[in-house]
Design a protein around this motif. Structure first.
Motif, short mmCIF file in Angstrom:
data_model
loop_
_atom_site.label_atom_id
_atom_site.label_comp_id
_atom_site.label_asym_id
_atom_site.label_seq_id
_atom_site.Cartn_x
_atom_site.Cartn_y
_atom_site.Cartn_z
N SER A 245 -44.50 57.16 25.04
CA SER A 245 -43.49 57.46 25.63
C SER A 245 -43.60 58.64 26.22
N ALA A 246 -43.90 60.08 25.06
CA ALA A 246 -44.32 61.18 25.72
C ALA A 246 -45.16 61.64 25.80
N GLU A 247 -46.51 60.62 24.74
CA GLU A 247 -47.80 60.75 25.90
C GLU A 247 -48.50 59.78 26.91
N PHE A 249 -46.09 59.99 29.64
CA PHE A 249 -45.78 60.42 30.77
C PHE A 249 -46.06 61.74 31.18
N LYS A 250 -47.06 62.29 29.62
CA LYS A 250 -47.44 63.20 30.34
C LYS A 250 -49.33 63.07 31.04
N VAL A 251 -49.91 61.55 30.51
CA VAL A 251 -51.05 60.50 31.86
C VAL A 251 -49.77 60.42 33.20
N TYR A 252 -49.14 59.17 32.88
CA TYR A 252 -48.70 59.20 34.98
C TYR A 252 -47.53 60.18 36.09
N SER A 253 -47.39 61.27 35.05
CA SER A 253 -47.06 62.16 35.74
C SER A 253 -47.66 63.36 36.40
N LYS A 254 -48.47 63.08 36.49
CA LYS A 254 -50.01 63.96 36.65
C LYS A 254 -50.75 62.62 37.46
N LYS A 256 -49.51 60.26 40.03
CA LYS A 256 -48.31 59.79 40.33
C LYS A 256 -49.01 58.67 41.90
N ARG A 365 -38.72 64.89 35.68
CA ARG A 365 -39.06 66.07 34.97
C ARG A 365 -39.57 66.11 33.70
N ASN A 366 -39.65 64.20 32.66
CA ASN A 366 -39.92 63.99 31.12
C ASN A 366 -39.26 63.08 31.10
#
Length: 399
Positions: A245-247, A249-254, A256, A365-366
């Motif tokens: 999940s942490a990984e 989020f970094k990809v898909y939050s950028k 969009k 935000r996360n």
């Protein structure tokens, strides 16, 4: 008393070019063996997880194709190293090694078929040269090869655990090949013995390397399963979910424009299964639900990843799917569970599930923001009476 060795055999051992070529082919063979080993174990894992006849057929054909490609590759390499000729004992030994190793490693009928017809592919053109004696020898050897291959395939585990039987079958397998080759190249008896000894030594070296690769692969696979997979349900666990999940989020939050959807579900009234039928029944329900979701997620879309979050709660992360797409997949799987209830000790256990679904929002935000929202939607489904689906703050009953 002096022993006269065949001229030309041992002087070749001192030939620098021959030795370099042997080293090159040896390294290439080890590389091919490595690829075959990793592919075999990867395919076994896929077959074990999906338990589909279609998968077994496709994987078997793929393994057979890779073995055939390996043989063709070795043939062209030998021709490149030997001025266009593949008439070389080391070439035949390498081909035999790849074929015999694939027979011991890969467990499907395609590999057996490849082993049986390989002599026909490599030396079959000599059948049209009009040599009746050779044709009889060739056909007899081909029948003997088929019997030997079938025996090895049916008894491979026993042979691998018995060194003497393993050596005996190597000699028989290699002997049949040289029975086919001898009338063509007319090797002397002493040279044939040297070649057979070389084949046995070569196979032992390859077996040692392959065993090391196999053990390393198994150790890594077992460690990975212990760390990342739930022991009961065999799906990814909470620790793996936290890491993934942490990984993502970094990809898909950028990015969009690419959707990311998460679903969380809970088995309704799970405690009743334990109370009414015992804790073993509860374990069977968890395994049944996890297995059905894992299998159907792969069937419906390769973009869904299932995790056991804890207890009777599971999470699915859908990469590249909107909530509408994810909801369709979930409804389909849920209906499969309804139509195919779990049978346990003569009882029909009807499983019902509540869901919460949401897509990653630009304002998140996360990953925890998305998780809390999905968890809240799951709570809404249960508060509404369970056996419900809540998508982006709207609760629906299943039709």
């Amino acid at each position: 008393m002096s022993i006269k060795l065949e001229a030309g055999v041992f002087p070749k051992l001192l030939n620098v070019d021959a030795n370099i070529n042997a080293i090159i082919i040896g390294l290439i063979t080890v590389g091919l063996i490595t690829i075959l080993t990793i592919m075999s174990y990867s395919f076994e894992d896929i077959s074990r997880r999906h338990k589909s006849r279609l998968y077994d057929v496709v994987l078997g054909l793929s393994e057979g194709a890779v073995v055939v490609i390996s043989m063709i590759l070795v043939q062209h390499i030998f021709k490149a190293l030997n001025a266009g000729s593949s008439a070389n004992w080391f070439y035949a030994t390498t081909q035999m090694t790849i074929l015999l190793y694939s027979l011991y490693t890969m467990q499907n009928a395609v590999i057996e078929f490849v082993n049986i017809i390989a002599p026909l592919y490599i030396f079959g053109h000599h059948l049209f040269e009009g040599n009746t004696g050779y044709n009889i020898i060739f056909m007899g050897a081909l029948i003997a090869m088929a019997i030997t291959v079938i025996y090895i395939a049916r008894n491979k585990n026993n042979l691998l655990n018995d060194e003497w039987k393993y050596i005996a079958l190597q000699i028989i397998y290699g002997g049949i090949w040289w029975l086919i080759i001898w009338p063509i190249y007319r090797f002397s008896p002493i040279r044939t013995i040297y070649i057979m000894i070389g084949f046995i030594i070569y196979m032992w070296i390859i077996r040692f390397v392959a065993t090391w690769i196999r053990n390393s692969f198994n150790d890594y696979n077992n460690l990975s399963k212990k760390v990342n997979y739930d022991e009961l349900t065999r799906v990814r666990n909470r620790a793996n979910f936290d890491e993934v999940s942490a990984e993502i989020f970094k990809v898909y939050s950028k990015n969009k424009e690419i959707p990311l959807t998460m679903a969380m579900f809970d088995i309704d009234h799970f405690k009743l299964f334990n109370d009414n039928y015992g804790h073993m029944a509860g374990d069977k329900v968890l395994q049944h639900v996890a297995s059905e979701f894992e299998h159907q997620l792969f069937q419906q879309t390769t973009r869904g990843q299932l995790f056991r979050y804890g207890g009777e709660e599971f999470v699915i992360i859908f990469r590249g799917l909107t909530t509408d797409d994810a909801t369709k997949v979930i409804k389909y799987i849920r209906q499969k569970l309804i139509n195919e209830p779990l049978e346990y000790n003569g009882n029909e256990l009807n499983v019902r599930i509540s869901f919460g679904i949401s897509q990653l929002h630009p304002s998140d935000r996360n990953f925890n923001d998305l998780f809390k929202r999905v968890d809240h939607y799951l709570y809404m489904s249960k508060e509404a009476g369970r056996n419900r689906l809540t998508v982006e703050d709207r609760t629906f009953t299943f039709g």
